[in-house]
Design a protein around this motif. Sequence first.
Motif, PDB file in Angstrom:
ATOM      1  N   SER A   1       0.822  -1.219   0.000  1.00  0.00           N
ATOM      2  CA  SER A   1       0.000   0.000   0.000  1.00  0.00           C
ATOM      3  C   SER A   1       0.848   1.258   0.000  1.00  0.00           C
ATOM      4  N   ALA A   2       2.115   1.132   0.386  1.00  0.00           N
ATOM      5  CA  ALA A   2       3.027   2.279   0.403  1.00  0.00           C
ATOM      6  C   ALA A   2       4.460   1.770   0.333  1.00  0.00           C
ATOM      7  N   LEU A   3       5.345   2.638  -0.135  1.00  0.00           N
ATOM      8  CA  LEU A   3       6.781   2.335  -0.220  1.00  0.00           C
ATOM      9  C   LEU A   3       7.547   3.400   0.549  1.00  0.00           C
ATOM     10  N   VAL A   4       8.442   2.960   1.432  1.00  0.00           N
ATOM     11  CA  VAL A   4       9.317   3.879   2.165  1.00  0.00           C
ATOM     12  C   VAL A   4      10.754   3.594   1.765  1.00  0.00           C
ATOM     13  N   ILE A   5      11.425   4.608   1.234  1.00  0.00           N
ATOM     14  CA  ILE A   5      12.826   4.493   0.830  1.00  0.00           C
ATOM     15  C   ILE A   5      13.672   5.288   1.818  1.00  0.00           C
ATOM     16  N   ASN A   6      14.641   4.611   2.421  1.00  0.00           N
ATOM     17  CA  ASN A   6      15.512   5.220   3.420  1.00  0.00           C
ATOM     18  C   ASN A   6      16.956   4.924   3.016  1.00  0.00           C
ATOM     19  N   ILE A   7      17.780   5.973   2.808  1.00  0.00           N
ATOM     20  CA  ILE A   7      19.135   5.768   2.288  1.00  0.00           C
ATOM     21  C   ILE A   7      20.193   5.726   3.392  1.00  0.00           C
ATOM     22  N   GLY A   8      19.793   5.355   4.599  1.00  0.00           N
ATOM     23  CA  GLY A   8      20.702   5.400   5.738  1.00  0.00           C
ATOM     24  C   GLY A   8      21.978   4.597   5.589  1.00  0.00           C
ATOM     25  N   THR A   9      21.879   3.363   5.108  1.00  0.00           N
ATOM     26  CA  THR A   9      23.077   2.540   4.888  1.00  0.00           C
ATOM     27  C   THR A   9      23.061   2.079   3.435  1.00  0.00           C
ATOM     28  N   LEU A  10      23.843   2.742   2.623  1.00  0.00           N
ATOM     29  CA  LEU A  10      23.783   2.534   1.176  1.00  0.00           C
ATOM     30  C   LEU A  10      24.775   1.498   0.676  1.00  0.00           C
ATOM     31  N   ASN A  11      24.381   0.801  -0.377  1.00  0.00           N
ATOM     32  CA  ASN A  11      25.314   0.044  -1.206  1.00  0.00           C
ATOM     33  C   ASN A  11      24.739   0.012  -2.614  1.00  0.00           C
ATOM     34  N   GLN A  12      25.553  -0.347  -3.578  1.00  0.00           N
ATOM     35  CA  GLN A  12      25.135  -0.259  -4.975  1.00  0.00           C
ATOM     36  C   GLN A  12      23.912  -1.129  -5.276  1.00  0.00           C
ATOM     37  N   ARG A  13      23.808  -2.274  -4.603  1.00  0.00           N
ATOM     38  CA  ARG A  13      22.684  -3.173  -4.862  1.00  0.00           C
ATOM     39  C   ARG A  13      21.361  -2.546  -4.424  1.00  0.00           C
ATOM     40  N   THR A  14      21.350  -1.979  -3.241  1.00  0.00           N
ATOM     41  CA  THR A  14      20.083  -1.441  -2.747  1.00  0.00           C
ATOM     42  C   THR A  14      19.676  -0.165  -3.464  1.00  0.00           C
ATOM     43  N   VAL A  15      20.647   0.584  -3.978  1.00  0.00           N
ATOM     44  CA  VAL A  15      20.294   1.783  -4.746  1.00  0.00           C
ATOM     45  C   VAL A  15      19.438   1.400  -5.937  1.00  0.00           C
ATOM     46  N   GLU A  16      19.843   0.369  -6.640  1.00  0.00           N
ATOM     47  CA  GLU A  16      19.070  -0.077  -7.803  1.00  0.00           C
ATOM     48  C   GLU A  16      17.700  -0.588  -7.384  1.00  0.00           C
ATOM     49  N   SER A  17      17.641  -1.271  -6.245  1.00  0.00           N
ATOM     50  CA  SER A  17      16.357  -1.767  -5.744  1.00  0.00           C
ATOM     51  C   SER A  17      15.413  -0.611  -5.422  1.00  0.00           C
TER      52      SER A  17
ATOM     53  N   VAL B   1      15.301   2.343  -6.827  1.00  0.00           N
ATOM     54  CA  VAL B   1      14.788   2.915  -8.068  1.00  0.00           C
ATOM     55  C   VAL B   1      13.743   1.999  -8.700  1.00  0.00           C
ATOM     56  N   LEU B   2      14.017   0.704  -8.735  1.00  0.00           N
ATOM     57  CA  LEU B   2      13.058  -0.242  -9.309  1.00  0.00           C
ATOM     58  C   LEU B   2      11.736  -0.231  -8.537  1.00  0.00           C
ATOM     59  N   ALA B   3      11.842  -0.231  -7.227  1.00  0.00           N
ATOM     60  CA  ALA B   3      10.632  -0.210  -6.398  1.00  0.00           C
ATOM     61  C   ALA B   3       9.877   1.104  -6.574  1.00  0.00           C
ATOM     62  N   GLY B   4      10.627   2.206  -6.626  1.00  0.00           N
ATOM     63  CA  GLY B   4       9.998   3.518  -6.793  1.00  0.00           C
ATOM     64  C   GLY B   4       9.261   3.643  -8.117  1.00  0.00           C
ATOM     65  N   LYS B   5       9.861   3.138  -9.171  1.00  0.00           N
ATOM     66  CA  LYS B   5       9.213   3.191 -10.489  1.00  0.00           C
ATOM     67  C   LYS B   5       7.939   2.352 -10.498  1.00  0.00           C
ATOM     68  N   LYS B   6       7.994   1.193  -9.854  1.00  0.00           N
ATOM     69  CA  LYS B   6       6.805   0.345  -9.798  1.00  0.00           C
ATOM     70  C   LYS B   6       5.702   1.031  -8.984  1.00  0.00           C
ATOM     71  N   ALA B   7       6.082   1.684  -7.908  1.00  0.00           N
ATOM     72  CA  ALA B   7       5.098   2.410  -7.099  1.00  0.00           C
ATOM     73  C   ALA B   7       4.430   3.513  -7.913  1.00  0.00           C
ATOM     74  N   ASN B   8       5.224   4.270  -8.652  1.00  0.00           N
ATOM     75  CA  ASN B   8       4.678   5.329  -9.503  1.00  0.00           C
ATOM     76  C   ASN B   8       3.734   4.756 -10.546  1.00  0.00           C
ATOM     77  N   GLU B   9       4.116   3.647 -11.132  1.00  0.00           N
ATOM     78  CA  GLU B   9       3.299   2.999 -12.173  1.00  0.00           C
ATOM     79  C   GLU B   9       1.924   2.605 -11.643  1.00  0.00           C
ATOM     80  N   LEU B  10       1.884   2.175 -10.377  1.00  0.00           N
ATOM     81  CA  LEU B  10       0.649   1.668  -9.793  1.00  0.00           C
ATOM     82  C   LEU B  10      -0.070   2.685  -8.903  1.00  0.00           C
ATOM     83  N   GLY B  11       0.469   3.893  -8.801  1.00  0.00           N
ATOM     84  CA  GLY B  11      -0.170   4.913  -7.969  1.00  0.00           C
ATOM     85  C   GLY B  11      -0.008   4.680  -6.483  1.00  0.00           C
ATOM     86  N   ILE B  12       1.070   4.017  -6.094  1.00  0.00           N
ATOM     87  CA  ILE B  12       1.358   3.733  -4.686  1.00  0.00           C
ATOM     88  C   ILE B  12       2.204   4.866  -4.118  1.00  0.00           C
TER      89      ILE B  12
END
Length: 271
Positions: A61-77, A79-90
């Motif tokens: 129902s919602a997506l929370v993105i928190n960049i507190g502990t970053l690595n290259q793998r999670t950065v891509e995740s 963006v992918l999750a954010g784009k899917k949320a935008n696509e579905l109006g989440i």
Amino acid sequence: MGIKQEAARLNTRMRQENPLVHNITNYVTVNDCANALLAIGASPIMADDTLEAADITSISSALVINIGTLNQRTVESMVLAGKKANELGIPVVLDPVGAGASDLRNKTTGKILEQVKITILRGNLSEVSYVAGLSVSTKGVDTSDKDNNKDARLVALAAAKKLCCIVAVTGAIDVITDGERVVKVSNGHPLLSKVTGTGCMTSAITGGYAGTKEDAFTAAAAGILSMGIAGEIAFEKAGALGAGSFHMALIDALSNLNEETIEEMGKIEEE
């Protein structure tokens, strides 16, 4: 109905609906965020692998993105999750932890904002100042003394107008704006800043409120009010015992928070 009453009503609705909130968050506070969401009446899920981040978002129902502990793998995740949320109006809540402190954080924040439409931005004064394009003097993940001299209202307005989203700047006095409406929340206690993860938890429970698909401005106000009020209750119950007991009491306070308590204790000023 005023914003405090709307936020209070939303607490009841969230507990009834139990929205699923996908958190791509930092490993320092992931357990706290999960417990805070459960306590406030939402359902947490944490999935940060690129192979499932978008799929998990699609059922949330919602997506929370928190960049507190970053690595290259999670950065891509993210963006992918954010784009899917935008696509579905989440709705998407972004917590730009430590933005301005390192090149990686700055580039990641920029990448997310370029590719994902944010619904609510929640951060401290230094972080939101960076996102707004203002000069910033960071102190790790905390607001620097130099940035504390800034007008939080003006910083929040600048970020909201730049990103066309709801912005919540948390501090001694919290400021929430959509670029036009402005409310200030004065709930909370200084001990909240002595427990790791209270900012992350605030962003997470804001995601819970946003997951009801209610007005995002109301959701942001509800999230900020909830953590502030819970902090006051926790200090009254256990603050004298120390930060550890306060931490436990904070989760207890969130779990017992209800519509009546928010209306009774909420200190919110509408401009």
